[in-house]
Write an enzyme that holds these catalytic residues in place. Structure first.
Site, PDB file in Angstrom:
ATOM      1  N   CYS A   7      50.138  85.178   9.167  1.00  0.00           N
ATOM      2  CA  CYS A   7      50.876  85.894  10.161  1.00  0.00           C
ATOM      3  C   CYS A   7      51.750  84.982  10.514  1.00  0.00           C
ATOM      4  CB  CYS A   7      49.721  86.012  10.589  1.00  0.00           C
ATOM      5  SG  CYS A   7      47.984  86.905  10.751  1.00  0.00           S
ATOM      6  N   GLY A  35      54.207  88.187   7.788  1.00  0.00           N
ATOM      7  CA  GLY A  35      53.809  89.245   7.539  1.00  0.00           C
ATOM      8  C   GLY A  35      54.463  90.496   8.027  1.00  0.00           C
ATOM      9  N   ASN A 110      46.703  82.792  13.702  1.00  0.00           N
ATOM     10  CA  ASN A 110      47.217  82.500  12.077  1.00  0.00           C
ATOM     11  C   ASN A 110      46.517  82.097  11.663  1.00  0.00           C
ATOM     12  OD1 ASN A 110      50.631  80.606  10.319  1.00  0.00           O
ATOM     13  ND2 ASN A 110      48.690  82.790   9.694  1.00  0.00           N
ATOM     14  N   GLY A 111      46.201  82.536  10.466  1.00  0.00           N
ATOM     15  CA  GLY A 111      44.957  81.259   9.809  1.00  0.00           C
ATOM     16  C   GLY A 111      43.743  82.165   9.616  1.00  0.00           C
ATOM     17  N   CYS A 251      48.174  73.102   4.169  1.00  0.00           N
ATOM     18  CA  CYS A 251      48.710  74.253   3.384  1.00  0.00           C
ATOM     19  C   CYS A 251      49.710  73.835   2.667  1.00  0.00           C
ATOM     20  CB  CYS A 251      48.475  75.274   3.607  1.00  0.00           C
ATOM     21  SG  CYS A 251      48.839  77.315   2.422  1.00  0.00           S
ATOM     22  N   TYR A 257      55.625  78.904  -1.752  1.00  0.00           N
ATOM     23  CA  TYR A 257      56.006  79.741  -1.375  1.00  0.00           C
ATOM     24  C   TYR A 257      56.234  80.581  -0.123  1.00  0.00           C
ATOM     25  CZ  TYR A 257      55.297  85.002  -1.681  1.00  0.00           C
ATOM     26  OH  TYR A 257      55.416  86.387  -1.730  1.00  0.00           O
ATOM     27  N   SER A 298      61.696  82.924  -3.601  1.00  0.00           N
ATOM     28  CA  SER A 298      61.412  81.265  -3.244  1.00  0.00           C
ATOM     29  C   SER A 298      61.284  80.706  -4.813  1.00  0.00           C
ATOM     30  CB  SER A 298      59.823  82.283  -3.406  1.00  0.00           C
ATOM     31  OG  SER A 298      58.872  82.993  -4.220  1.00  0.00           O
ATOM     32  N   ASP A 360      59.803  80.055 -11.061  1.00  0.00           N
ATOM     33  CA  ASP A 360      59.446  80.787 -10.090  1.00  0.00           C
ATOM     34  C   ASP A 360      58.229  80.322  -8.843  1.00  0.00           C
ATOM     35  OD1 ASP A 360      59.127  82.968  -7.933  1.00  0.00           O
ATOM     36  OD2 ASP A 360      58.665  84.534  -9.832  1.00  0.00           O
ATOM     37  N   ASP A 361      57.833  80.680  -8.600  1.00  0.00           N
ATOM     38  CA  ASP A 361      57.080  79.714  -7.079  1.00  0.00           C
ATOM     39  C   ASP A 361      55.548  79.902  -8.144  1.00  0.00           C
ATOM     40  OD1 ASP A 361      57.425  82.270  -5.919  1.00  0.00           O
ATOM     41  OD2 ASP A 361      55.871  81.593  -5.630  1.00  0.00           O
ATOM     42  N   CYS A 397      41.430  81.721  -1.534  1.00  0.00           N
ATOM     43  CA  CYS A 397      41.808  80.685  -0.312  1.00  0.00           C
ATOM     44  C   CYS A 397      40.939  80.856   1.092  1.00  0.00           C
ATOM     45  CB  CYS A 397      43.181  81.194   0.357  1.00  0.00           C
ATOM     46  SG  CYS A 397      43.218  80.143   2.039  1.00  0.00           S
ATOM     47  N   CYS A 446      45.766  70.934   1.618  1.00  0.00           N
ATOM     48  CA  CYS A 446      45.076  71.718   1.360  1.00  0.00           C
ATOM     49  C   CYS A 446      45.678  72.237   0.073  1.00  0.00           C
ATOM     50  CB  CYS A 446      44.450  72.277   2.275  1.00  0.00           C
ATOM     51  SG  CYS A 446      43.832  73.810   1.656  1.00  0.00           S
ATOM     52  N   CYS A 449      42.907  76.146  -3.572  1.00  0.00           N
ATOM     53  CA  CYS A 449      43.458  77.035  -4.297  1.00  0.00           C
ATOM     54  C   CYS A 449      43.492  76.748  -5.774  1.00  0.00           C
ATOM     55  CB  CYS A 449      44.617  78.174  -3.754  1.00  0.00           C
ATOM     56  SG  CYS A 449      45.890  77.128  -3.585  1.00  0.00           S
TER      57      CYS A 449
HETATM   58  P1  AMP Z   1      52.470  87.930 -10.540  1.00  0.00           P
HETATM   59  O1  AMP Z   1      53.309  89.099 -10.773  1.00  0.00           O
HETATM   60  O2  AMP Z   1      50.777  89.047  -9.753  1.00  0.00           O
HETATM   61  O3  AMP Z   1      52.511  87.200 -11.115  1.00  0.00           O
HETATM   62  O4  AMP Z   1      52.411  87.515  -9.046  1.00  0.00           O
HETATM   63  C1  AMP Z   1      53.704  86.412  -8.917  1.00  0.00           C
HETATM   64  C2  AMP Z   1      54.719  86.301  -7.522  1.00  0.00           C
HETATM   65  O5  AMP Z   1      53.837  86.563  -6.732  1.00  0.00           O
HETATM   66  C3  AMP Z   1      55.549  85.357  -7.505  1.00  0.00           C
HETATM   67  O6  AMP Z   1      56.259  86.034  -8.036  1.00  0.00           O
HETATM   68  C4  AMP Z   1      54.857  84.900  -5.978  1.00  0.00           C
HETATM   69  O7  AMP Z   1      56.608  85.005  -4.922  1.00  0.00           O
HETATM   70  C5  AMP Z   1      54.180  86.052  -5.212  1.00  0.00           C
HETATM   71  N1  AMP Z   1      53.312  84.980  -4.766  1.00  0.00           N
HETATM   72  C6  AMP Z   1      52.567  84.848  -5.136  1.00  0.00           C
HETATM   73  N2  AMP Z   1      51.359  84.356  -4.095  1.00  0.00           N
HETATM   74  C7  AMP Z   1      52.097  85.197  -3.131  1.00  0.00           C
HETATM   75  C8  AMP Z   1      50.978  85.039  -2.119  1.00  0.00           C
HETATM   76  N3  AMP Z   1      50.378  84.874  -1.845  1.00  0.00           N
HETATM   77  N4  AMP Z   1      51.853  86.653  -1.358  1.00  0.00           N
HETATM   78  C9  AMP Z   1      52.278  87.242  -1.539  1.00  0.00           C
HETATM   79  N5  AMP Z   1      53.815  86.914  -2.761  1.00  0.00           N
HETATM   80  C10 AMP Z   1      53.517  86.153  -3.475  1.00  0.00           C
END
Ligand code: AMP
Length: 475
Positions: A7, A35, A110-111, A251, A257, A298, A360-361, A397, A446, A449
């Site tokens: 949030c 959010g 938030n949290g 976090c 991300y 990201s 990617d992140d 988490c 932290c 995860c």
């Molecule tokens: P996936 O397709 O399930 O492997 O999801 C990976 C993608 O989800 C990545 O491109 C991330 O940018 C995005 N992502 C990872 N964690 C989150 C999160 N907690 N909330 C929203 N998007 C996320």
């Protein structure tokens, strides 16, 4: 109980009446990435609270008509919410408002309170009735109960936070005060800034510094972990070391991300931490390639870092449709893969015949990476070396980041080679877990995860599935 909540919170305090609702609107709009499911604004018009909240984006909920109905006020609080599993109904929209014997209170949180269900159980046994499944209501109940035997709202909040475990960055609004509180571990960010209006300082509290800029406020400082800052006609008053001193556990996923790259959290630029992650990846997992491509948005900062460190040129190989939100949650995997293609498209002229480092992140289920790699191959990429600016996700988490259930986390059941095969990359490298502290310098983090090491006790009774089951078993 909403374990999966990400949030944004925002608050305004001024000694003179101003357009507090508009300021909050701009603030929430800049926090929309935190959010997208619901949002709300409560304006304090000389002690009278006027509010509006609903499901939807800030621009959808806060229409011109709605905004015109808000009075001027000396204070306001706002919230945008991303509750994912269950609980995504109107009742859980924030800020939560309560009327109690000694006044009114609005709360934007938030949290995630990791012992919320245990506290709620006790309160319910004492006769408390809850209207929502949100842990914010538990906080509201605790504070109003303590308020009965406290001489001030500050005292009631101080007593309440002693009982809370987990992550909370909260903005409270009483008839005369705006109060910002951050948990002693500092899981989630919270800061404040100021600007001058008509000769008076106006104070603005925000989850992230990017929203201060948006309202023309100057960043003053972060709310420290374990600090409560009270804004009132008496000025700005700080109370430190709430709940005793605890290890800082900010976090790391905010830096990887969640937060906006132009935000600065606890003195460190989010862009810088992502850039550093890219540089580390280049050192740990070099690749023979023609181009470094980041997955928007990201992955972009880390891709720049990788390009810098490796001296491989950075290129725009993927375009993101600006009008699509974050697509993390989709009901079925084919829905999700369609969403990825709606969101991203390859730039064929930039990638055709090239060997690419793709950044990617994170990889959660693996769907996004697989789709993007398919797309890039169809557009003619000769090789794709995937690099991820986070370690593999392995654990849930309990502090407010939405992590899918372990059954859906691809890294739980597959090796790096296995994941590489599934997503169809030529090679794959994740940011090593040991390098995470480098992203934030000296600050404690932290990373539960990724590591499974939780900074607070985890109560089995607080698990969401149990809570949902218990609710459905009730008559
Ligand atoms: P996936 O397709 O399930 O492997 O999801 C990976 C993608 O989800 C990545 O491109 C991330 O940018 C995005 N992502 C990872 N964690 C989150 C999160 N907690 N909330 C929203 N998007 C996320």
């Amino acid at each position: 109980m909403s374990i999966h909540e990400e949030c944004g919170v925002f608050g305004v305090f001024s000694k003179k009446k101003i357009n507090a609702s508009d300021l909050t609107y701009y603030g929430l709009f800049s926090l929309q990435h935190r959010g997208q499911e619901s949002c709300g604004i409560v304006v304090n018009d000389d002690g009278l609270f006027v509010s509006h909240k609903d499901l939807g984006l800030v621009t959808e909920v806060m229409t011109k008509d709605v905004m015109q109905k808000f009075p001027l006020g000396k204070m306001a609080v706002g919230h945008c919410r991303y509750g994912t599993t269950g609980g995504n109904d109107r009742a859980n929209c924030q800020p939560i408002e309560v009327n109690h014997k000694k006044g009114r209170l609005a709360i934007a949180h938030n949290g995630n309170i990791s012992n919320a269900i245990l506290i709620r159980d006790k309160l319910e046994e004492d006769g408390a009735i809850f209207h929502t499944t949100s842990d914010t209501e538990t906080i509201a109940y605790l504070v109003t109960r303590h308020r009965l035997e406290s001489s001030s709202i500050e005292e009631a909040i101080l007593k309440s936070v002693e009982e809370l475990e987990g992550a909370f960055s909260i903005c409270f609004m009483s008839p005369t005060k705006l109060i910002a509180v951050r948990d002693p571990h500092g899981f989630r960010p919270l800061c404040y800034g100021t600007f001058e209006n008509d000769g008076e300082e106006v104070y603005v509290v925000s989850s992230e510094s990017c929203a201060l800029e948006a309202v023309g406020a100057k960043f003053v400082r972060d709310i420290k972990p374990g600090e409560m800052v009270v804004f009132s006609n008496d000025g700005v008053k700080s109370y430190e070391d709430l709940c005793g001193s605890k290890e800082i556990s900010s976090c790391i996923f905010e830096n990887i991300y969640f937060a906006r790259p132009d935000s600065v959290i606890d003195g460190l630029s989010v862009h810088e931490s992502r850039y550093k992650a890219g540089r580390i990846l280049a050192k740990e997992f070099p690749a023979q390639a023609d181009l470094v491509v980041g997955v928007p948005d990201s992955g972009l900062d880390a891709a720049l870092g990788y390009a810098h460190e490796s001296s491989i040129p950075y290129g725009i190989g993927l375009i993101k449709n600006k009008y699509i939100g974050r697509t993390f949650i989709a009901p079925a995997s084919d829905g999700r893969s369609r969403l990825v293609r709606m969101k991203l498209a390859p730039v064929e002229s930039a990638i055709k015949g090239k060997s690419i480092v793709l950044i990617d992140d994170s990889i959660v289920r693996g769907t996004t990476s697989k789709e993007i790699i398919d797309m890039l191959r169809q557009a003619g990429a000769s090789q794709i070396h995937m690099r991820i600016s986070a370690p593999p996700f392995l654990n849930p988490c309990y502090y407010g980041t939405d992590i899918d259930s372990r059954d859906n986390l691809i890294a739980v059941s597959h090796t790096v080679e296995g994941i590489c095969q599934i997503i169809g990359a030529d090679s794959l490298g994740f940011l090593p877990v040991e390098s995470l502290p480098q992203l934030t310098g000296a600050k404690g983090i932290c990373a539960a995860c990724f590591t499974g090491q939780y900074p607070t006790p985890i109560h089995d009774g607080n698990r969401k599935d149990r809570f949902d089951k218990r609710l459905s078993e009730k008559e």
